[in-house]
Design a protein around this motif. Structure first.
Motif, PDB file in Angstrom:
ATOM      1  N   HIS A   1      35.336  42.312   9.206  1.00  0.00           N
ATOM      2  CA  HIS A   1      34.772  41.731  10.441  1.00  0.00           C
ATOM      3  C   HIS A   1      34.378  42.814  11.429  1.00  0.00           C
ATOM      4  CE1 HIS A   1      37.058  37.651   9.798  1.00  0.00           C
ATOM      5  NE2 HIS A   1      36.281  37.988   8.792  1.00  0.00           N
ATOM      6  N   GLY A   2      33.891  43.935  10.927  1.00  0.00           N
ATOM      7  CA  GLY A   2      33.613  45.064  11.814  1.00  0.00           C
ATOM      8  C   GLY A   2      32.163  45.485  11.830  1.00  0.00           C
ATOM      9  N   ARG A   3      31.248  44.660  11.356  1.00  0.00           N
ATOM     10  CA  ARG A   3      29.832  45.020  11.313  1.00  0.00           C
ATOM     11  C   ARG A   3      28.980  43.768  11.128  1.00  0.00           C
ATOM     12  NH1 ARG A   3      28.818  48.802   6.711  1.00  0.00           N
ATOM     13  NH2 ARG A   3      30.823  49.756   7.255  1.00  0.00           N
ATOM     14  N   GLU A   4      27.644  43.989  10.993  1.00  0.00           N
ATOM     15  CA  GLU A   4      26.737  42.866  10.779  1.00  0.00           C
ATOM     16  C   GLU A   4      27.041  42.178   9.440  1.00  0.00           C
ATOM     17  OE1 GLU A   4      25.580  45.874  11.622  1.00  0.00           O
ATOM     18  OE2 GLU A   4      24.344  45.637  13.431  1.00  0.00           O
ATOM     19  N   VAL A   5      26.638  40.921   9.352  1.00  0.00           N
ATOM     20  CA  VAL A   5      26.746  40.168   8.102  1.00  0.00           C
ATOM     21  C   VAL A   5      25.789  40.808   7.079  1.00  0.00           C
ATOM     22  CG1 VAL A   5      26.380  37.897   7.053  1.00  0.00           C
ATOM     23  CG2 VAL A   5      27.294  38.076   9.399  1.00  0.00           C
ATOM     24  N   ALA A   6      26.285  41.006   5.852  1.00  0.00           N
ATOM     25  CA  ALA A   6      25.480  41.667   4.815  1.00  0.00           C
ATOM     26  C   ALA A   6      24.384  40.731   4.291  1.00  0.00           C
ATOM     27  CB  ALA A   6      26.388  42.112   3.667  1.00  0.00           C
ATOM     28  N   ASP A   7      23.270  41.318   3.839  1.00  0.00           N
ATOM     29  CA  ASP A   7      22.127  40.510   3.359  1.00  0.00           C
ATOM     30  C   ASP A   7      22.496  39.513   2.256  1.00  0.00           C
ATOM     31  OD1 ASP A   7      20.393  41.495   5.222  1.00  0.00           O
ATOM     32  OD2 ASP A   7      19.640  43.107   3.932  1.00  0.00           O
ATOM     33  N   PRO A   8      23.268  39.933   1.233  1.00  0.00           N
ATOM     34  CA  PRO A   8      23.594  38.938   0.187  1.00  0.00           C
ATOM     35  C   PRO A   8      24.449  37.779   0.708  1.00  0.00           C
ATOM     36  CG  PRO A   8      24.593  41.088  -0.314  1.00  0.00           C
ATOM     37  CD  PRO A   8      23.731  41.289   0.884  1.00  0.00           C
ATOM     38  N   VAL A   9      25.158  37.999   1.814  1.00  0.00           N
ATOM     39  CA  VAL A   9      25.958  36.911   2.398  1.00  0.00           C
ATOM     40  C   VAL A   9      25.038  35.925   3.117  1.00  0.00           C
ATOM     41  CG1 VAL A   9      27.799  36.351   4.039  1.00  0.00           C
ATOM     42  CG2 VAL A   9      28.028  38.337   2.530  1.00  0.00           C
ATOM     43  N   TRP A  10      23.987  36.451   3.785  1.00  0.00           N
ATOM     44  CA  TRP A  10      22.982  35.545   4.374  1.00  0.00           C
ATOM     45  C   TRP A  10      22.323  34.710   3.269  1.00  0.00           C
ATOM     46  CZ3 TRP A  10      23.108  34.560   9.314  1.00  0.00           C
ATOM     47  CH2 TRP A  10      23.425  35.547  10.255  1.00  0.00           C
ATOM     48  N   ALA A  11      22.039  35.349   2.138  1.00  0.00           N
ATOM     49  CA  ALA A  11      21.403  34.619   1.032  1.00  0.00           C
ATOM     50  C   ALA A  11      22.334  33.530   0.500  1.00  0.00           C
ATOM     51  CB  ALA A  11      21.022  35.596  -0.090  1.00  0.00           C
ATOM     52  N   LEU A  12      23.640  33.858   0.414  1.00  0.00           N
ATOM     53  CA  LEU A  12      24.607  32.863  -0.048  1.00  0.00           C
ATOM     54  C   LEU A  12      24.749  31.736   0.981  1.00  0.00           C
ATOM     55  CD1 LEU A  12      26.592  32.124  -2.319  1.00  0.00           C
ATOM     56  CD2 LEU A  12      28.364  33.415  -1.080  1.00  0.00           C
ATOM     57  N   LEU A  13      24.583  32.080   2.257  1.00  0.00           N
ATOM     58  CA  LEU A  13      24.587  31.051   3.300  1.00  0.00           C
ATOM     59  C   LEU A  13      23.430  30.076   3.070  1.00  0.00           C
ATOM     60  CD1 LEU A  13      25.555  29.904   6.085  1.00  0.00           C
ATOM     61  CD2 LEU A  13      23.790  31.372   7.102  1.00  0.00           C
ATOM     62  N   ASP A  14      22.234  30.621   2.802  1.00  0.00           N
ATOM     63  CA  ASP A  14      21.070  29.748   2.564  1.00  0.00           C
ATOM     64  C   ASP A  14      21.325  28.824   1.376  1.00  0.00           C
ATOM     65  OD1 ASP A  14      19.721  30.871   4.684  1.00  0.00           O
ATOM     66  OD2 ASP A  14      18.665  32.340   3.439  1.00  0.00           O
ATOM     67  N   TYR A  15      21.911  29.403   0.330  1.00  0.00           N
ATOM     68  CA  TYR A  15      22.235  28.614  -0.863  1.00  0.00           C
ATOM     69  C   TYR A  15      23.183  27.468  -0.486  1.00  0.00           C
ATOM     70  CZ  TYR A  15      23.705  27.686  -5.708  1.00  0.00           C
ATOM     71  OH  TYR A  15      23.958  27.095  -6.914  1.00  0.00           O
ATOM     72  N   THR A  16      24.139  27.780   0.395  1.00  0.00           N
ATOM     73  CA  THR A  16      25.125  26.776   0.832  1.00  0.00           C
ATOM     74  C   THR A  16      24.473  25.707   1.699  1.00  0.00           C
ATOM     75  OG1 THR A  16      26.801  28.517   0.812  1.00  0.00           O
ATOM     76  CG2 THR A  16      27.355  26.488   1.985  1.00  0.00           C
ATOM     77  N   LEU A  17      23.710  26.168   2.718  1.00  0.00           N
ATOM     78  CA  LEU A  17      23.124  25.226   3.674  1.00  0.00           C
ATOM     79  C   LEU A  17      22.142  24.267   2.993  1.00  0.00           C
ATOM     80  CD1 LEU A  17      22.480  27.530   6.792  1.00  0.00           C
ATOM     81  CD2 LEU A  17      24.286  25.811   6.514  1.00  0.00           C
ATOM     82  N   ALA A  18      21.463  24.779   1.940  1.00  0.00           N
ATOM     83  CA  ALA A  18      20.522  23.919   1.219  1.00  0.00           C
ATOM     84  C   ALA A  18      21.264  22.739   0.591  1.00  0.00           C
ATOM     85  CB  ALA A  18      19.801  24.731   0.138  1.00  0.00           C
ATOM     86  N   ARG A  19      22.548  22.922   0.308  1.00  0.00           N
ATOM     87  CA  ARG A  19      23.347  21.860  -0.329  1.00  0.00           C
ATOM     88  C   ARG A  19      24.184  21.064   0.674  1.00  0.00           C
ATOM     89  NH1 ARG A  19      21.768  25.627  -3.230  1.00  0.00           N
ATOM     90  NH2 ARG A  19      21.355  25.381  -5.464  1.00  0.00           N
ATOM     91  N   SER A  20      24.603  21.737   1.752  1.00  0.00           N
ATOM     92  CA  SER A  20      25.519  21.072   2.695  1.00  0.00           C
ATOM     93  C   SER A  20      24.774  20.468   3.877  1.00  0.00           C
ATOM     94  CB  SER A  20      26.537  22.083   3.230  1.00  0.00           C
ATOM     95  OG  SER A  20      25.895  23.058   4.043  1.00  0.00           O
ATOM     96  N   GLY A  21      23.576  20.989   4.193  1.00  0.00           N
ATOM     97  CA  GLY A  21      22.949  20.652   5.466  1.00  0.00           C
ATOM     98  C   GLY A  21      23.553  21.515   6.570  1.00  0.00           C
ATOM     99  N   ALA A  22      22.973  21.383   7.762  1.00  0.00           N
ATOM    100  CA  ALA A  22      23.419  22.236   8.873  1.00  0.00           C
ATOM    101  C   ALA A  22      24.875  21.942   9.224  1.00  0.00           C
ATOM    102  CB  ALA A  22      22.528  22.018  10.084  1.00  0.00           C
ATOM    103  N   ARG A  23      25.597  23.010   9.545  1.00  0.00           N
ATOM    104  CA  ARG A  23      27.003  22.888   9.966  1.00  0.00           C
ATOM    105  C   ARG A  23      27.228  23.854  11.127  1.00  0.00           C
ATOM    106  NH1 ARG A  23      27.175  19.268   6.589  1.00  0.00           N
ATOM    107  NH2 ARG A  23      28.889  18.789   5.158  1.00  0.00           N
ATOM    108  N   PRO A  24      28.262  23.631  11.944  1.00  0.00           N
ATOM    109  CA  PRO A  24      28.637  24.640  12.945  1.00  0.00           C
ATOM    110  C   PRO A  24      28.856  25.979  12.229  1.00  0.00           C
ATOM    111  CG  PRO A  24      29.924  22.616  13.231  1.00  0.00           C
ATOM    112  CD  PRO A  24      29.168  22.474  11.935  1.00  0.00           C
ATOM    113  N   LEU A  25      28.202  27.032  12.741  1.00  0.00           N
ATOM    114  CA  LEU A  25      28.124  28.291  11.987  1.00  0.00           C
ATOM    115  C   LEU A  25      28.600  29.442  12.863  1.00  0.00           C
ATOM    116  CD1 LEU A  25      27.175  29.885   9.522  1.00  0.00           C
ATOM    117  CD2 LEU A  25      24.836  29.736  10.377  1.00  0.00           C
ATOM    118  N   LEU A  26      29.738  30.026  12.501  1.00  0.00           N
ATOM    119  CA  LEU A  26      30.367  31.040  13.357  1.00  0.00           C
ATOM    120  C   LEU A  26      30.133  32.454  12.864  1.00  0.00           C
ATOM    121  CD1 LEU A  26      32.605  31.201  15.800  1.00  0.00           C
ATOM    122  CD2 LEU A  26      33.985  32.152  13.952  1.00  0.00           C
TER     123      LEU A  26
END
Lengths: 257, 285
Positions: B231-256
Motif C-alpha cells: 500500500h505504498g505506491r500507485e495501483v499497478a497496471d495489471p491490477v487495473w486490468a483485473l479490476l476491469d475484468y471484475t467490474l465487467a462481471r460485478s457492475g459498479a461497486r464502491p471502489l477504495l
C-alpha cells in the motif's frame, strides 16, 4: 500436518526458529523464506509504531540503536491490544532495566513524557470553567474551593531535566539541557498537547487539586515543597497557567458545598 | 445468521480513499472525485481530541466506511471482548455507512502482532470464523463485509479454495464480502494460479466494496516472483486490468484506493481516485 497459531506466533517472533512445516509456496515446495514476509511485517510495523510514539527516544538513541533495542522490546513486550496508540506503556520500565542503557538513566522518564503526550492527545475533550466566580469569593471561601481538572492534563516529576531534553530534541534553537530535576505539566488547550516546565511547588499543588483537595491545603503543600527548594510558591502564576491552558473544567466554591 | 434483509452497506458506487489526517483540509477544500472515505477503526479508539473531532466533521460531509484491522476474526481464541466493545462504541457513535474486517488473525495469547496473518482453509477454521462473524454482527447490530487476504504461502492442510471458503462464510452468516483486487493479484501471483479464475469463482453478488492498492515486487528463495502488499505506491497496471475484468462481471461497486505507506500529497491520491472513476464509468450499471 497442521500449523496452530501458537506455533506460528513463536516462529514469527523468533527469527532463529525454524519455519513451521506444513506451509508451502502453492507449488508443493516448503514456504521457506516466504515466512519472512510475515516476520518482517510484524517487526517493522511495530518498530514504526514505536518510532511514531517515541520520536525523542529515537533521536537520543539514533535510528540504528533504536531499531535494535525495539527489536528486543517488541519481542519481550508485544502489544496487548490492537490500539497501537497505547503501545509502549511498558517501554519506560524496559529501558530502566536494560543493562546496555544503564549509562542513560534519564531515558525512562523521557519515554514517560512521550507516553503522557500521547495520552493527552487522545484524552476526552472538556470545556473550561468560567473563572469569574473566583473574583466574587471571600478569602475564606476561596481557600475551601475545589477544582476539577481537564482529563487531558498530565503531571510528571523527574530527577532529570526531561523538559529541557524533550525541547532540545524537538525544537530548533532550544537551549542545551543542564542537570537538575524538572516537573512538567502537559496541557492541551485545544487539540495539541504541550509540555510546560513547572516552577517549584506547582507539581504538588496541581497533584493536590487533582486529588480533590481544596485550594487551602493544596497551597500549603505547594509552599512547603517550594520552601524545601529555597523558593516561593506563586499561587497567582500557577492558577493563571491552569486557566489560560483551559485546564480547570469545574469550580466548586466553598460557599456552596 | 444475521438479518439478511438489511443492506450490506450504504456506500455509494463511487471512488473512495483511505483517509489520512494530513489530507483533512485538502479533502474539505476539494475532494475531487472522492465520494466517501474509509478509516481504520483502531486509529479512532481514544476518548477525544483531534482524531475524533476530525472524524465527526468529515462524517457530516462524506459517507464513512469503518475498516477494522485488529479484531483477529480468524484467531483460535475467542474474540477479545474489550475490542468488540470498542468497535461497538465507535460504530454506535459514528453510525458508519459500512463496517468491514479481514479474513485473518493477528492476536494470539494476548499478543497483538499487527499483521494480517494467514489461515488454513479447513472445516474447523470455517466454523470458527463463521461463529466470530455471527458474534461480531450481533454485537454491532449490523451486517459486515469480510475481506479476502493477500497470501505469501499456503497451508498444506487446506481443503477449501479461498473463494469457496468466503462464499460459505457469507452464506452461513449473511455477511457481505470486501473484494480486494490487489490482494487477488498478489495471492494469485505468489501461489501460482489465475487471478481471472479466482474472480470467476468469487461470489460477486455478495461484494459490497472493492479495494485497490499498490504492491512491491520481490522474489522467493527459488527466484519466483513474490509480491508484497505494501500500500505504498500507485495501483499497478495489471491490477487495473483485473479490476476491469471484475467490474465487467460485478457492475459498479464502491471502489477504495488504499495508500498507507509513503503517503503522498493529496493531488497524487486524488489522481488515483480519478483513475478509479474512469474504470467505474466503464462498468455495466
Amino acid at each position: 500436518m497442521s500449523v496452530d497459531q501458537t506455533h506460528f506466533r513463536t516462529a514469527l517472533l523468533d527469527s532463529a526458529a525454524a519455519v513451521p512445516s506444513g506451509l508451502s509456496d502453492g507449488a508443493g515446495r516448503p514456504a521457506g523464506g516466504r515466512f519472512s514476509v510475515y516476520r518482517n511485517n510484524v517487526a517493522v510495523s511495530l518498530t514504526e509504531a514505536l518510532e511514531d510514539s517515541f520520536p525523542v527516544i529515537l533521536k537520543l538513541l539514533g535510528e540504528e540503536n533504536f531499531r535494535a533495542i525495539m527489536g528486543v522490546f517488541l519481542r519481550a513486550h508485544p502489544p496487548k491490544s490492537p490500539v497501537l496508540a497505547r503501545y509502549g506503556a511498558d517501554l519506560p520500565g524496559f529501558l530502566e532495566a536494560f543493562p546496555p542503557l544503564a549509562h542513560l538513566p534519564y531515558l525512562a522518564d523521557v519515554a514517560r513524557l512521550e507516553l503522557a503526550l500521547i495520552r493527552a492527545y487522545h484524552a476526552a475533550d472538556s470545556r473550561p470553567a468560567d473563572a469569574s466566580i473566583l473574583q466574587s469569593l471571600s478569602p475564606d471561601a476561596l481557600l475551601q474551593t475545589r477544582f476539577t481538572l481537564a482529563p487531558a492534563l498530565e503531571l510528571l516529576r523527574s530527577p532529570w531535566p526531561i523538559h529541557a531534553i524533550w525541547r532540545f530534541n524537538s525544537e530548533e534553537a532550544a537551549p542545551k539541557p543542564s542537570p537538575g530535576a524538572q516537573d512538567v505539566l502537559i496541557i492541551r488547550p485545544d487539540f495539541d498537547p504541550e509540555p510546560v516546565l513547572l516552577p517549584p511547588g506547582a507539581a504538588p499543588f496541581i497533584a493536590a487539586l487533582r486529588e480533590g483537595q481544596p485550594l487551602g491545603p493544596a497551597h500549603d503543600a505547594a509552599s512547603e515543597a517550594a520552601a524545601e527548594a529555597q523558593a516561593e510558591f506563586d499561587l497567582t502564576q500557577c492558577l493563571s497557567l491552569l486557566l489560560s491552558a483551559k485546564a480547570i473544567t469545574d469550580i466548586h466554591s466553598g460557599t456552596t458545598p | 445468521m444475521f438479518d439478511a434483509d438489511q443492506p450490506h452497506n450504504r456506500l455509494p458506487p463511487l471512488p473512495g480513499v483511505g483517509y489520512k489526517p494530513q489530507h483533512f483540509s485538502a479533502i474539505l477544500a476539494d475532494a475531487g472525485p472522492v465520494g466517501w472515505l474509509e478509516i481504520h477503526a483502531e486509529n479512532y479508539m481514544g476518548d477525544g481530541g483531534r482524531p475524533l473531532a476530525q472524524l465527526r466533521h468529515l462524517s457530516n460531509h462524506f459517507p464513512i466506511s469503518v475498516h477494522g484491522v485488529g479484531l483477529s476474526i480468524g484467531g483460535e481464541a475467542a474474540l477479545d471482548p474489550d475490542h468488540l466493545a470498542r468497535l461497538k462504541h465507535l460504530c454506535d457513535w459514528l453510525n458508519p455507512a459500512s463496517f468491514s474486517e479481514h479474513l485473518a488473525w493477528s492476536t494470539h495469547d494476548s499478543a497483538y502482532l499487527n499483521d494480517l496473518l494467514p489461515l488454513p482453509y479447513t472445516d474447523a477454521t470455517l466454523t470458527r470464523v463463521a461463529d466470530h462473524v455471527d458474534q461480531l454482527q450481533e454485537v454491532l447490530g449490523r451486517r459486515m463485509l469480510l475481506e479476502n487476504p493477500s497470501s505469501y504461502l499456503a497451508f498444506d492442510e487446506s481443503t477449501w479454495s479461498e473463494t469457496g471458503f468466503l462464499a460459505e462464510i457469507s452464506r452461513r452468516t449473511g455477511c457481505g464480502l470486501l473484494l480486494d483486487v490487489n490482494n487477488v493479484f498478489i495471492s494469485a501471483t505468489n501461489l501460482g494460479y489465475s487471478p481471472q479464475s479466482y474472480i470467476d469463482d468469487f461470489p460477486l453478488m455478495a461484494v459490497g466494496e472493492i479495494h485497490l492498492g499498490g504492491h512491491d515486487e520481490d522474489e522467493d528463495d527459488h527466484g519466483a516472483p513474490l509480491l508484497i502488499d505494501s500500500h505504498g505506491r500507485e495501483v499497478a497496471d495489471p491490477v487495473w486490468a483485473l479490476l476491469d475484468y471484475t467490474l465487467a462481471r460485478s457492475g459498479a461497486r464502491p471502489l477504495l484506493i488504499e495508500w498507507d505507506a509513503d503517503v503522498p500529497e493529496w493531488p497524487a491520491l486524488a489522481a488515483e481516485a480519478t483513475r478509479a472513476r474512469h474504470h467505474l464509468a466503464q462498468a455495466p450499471a
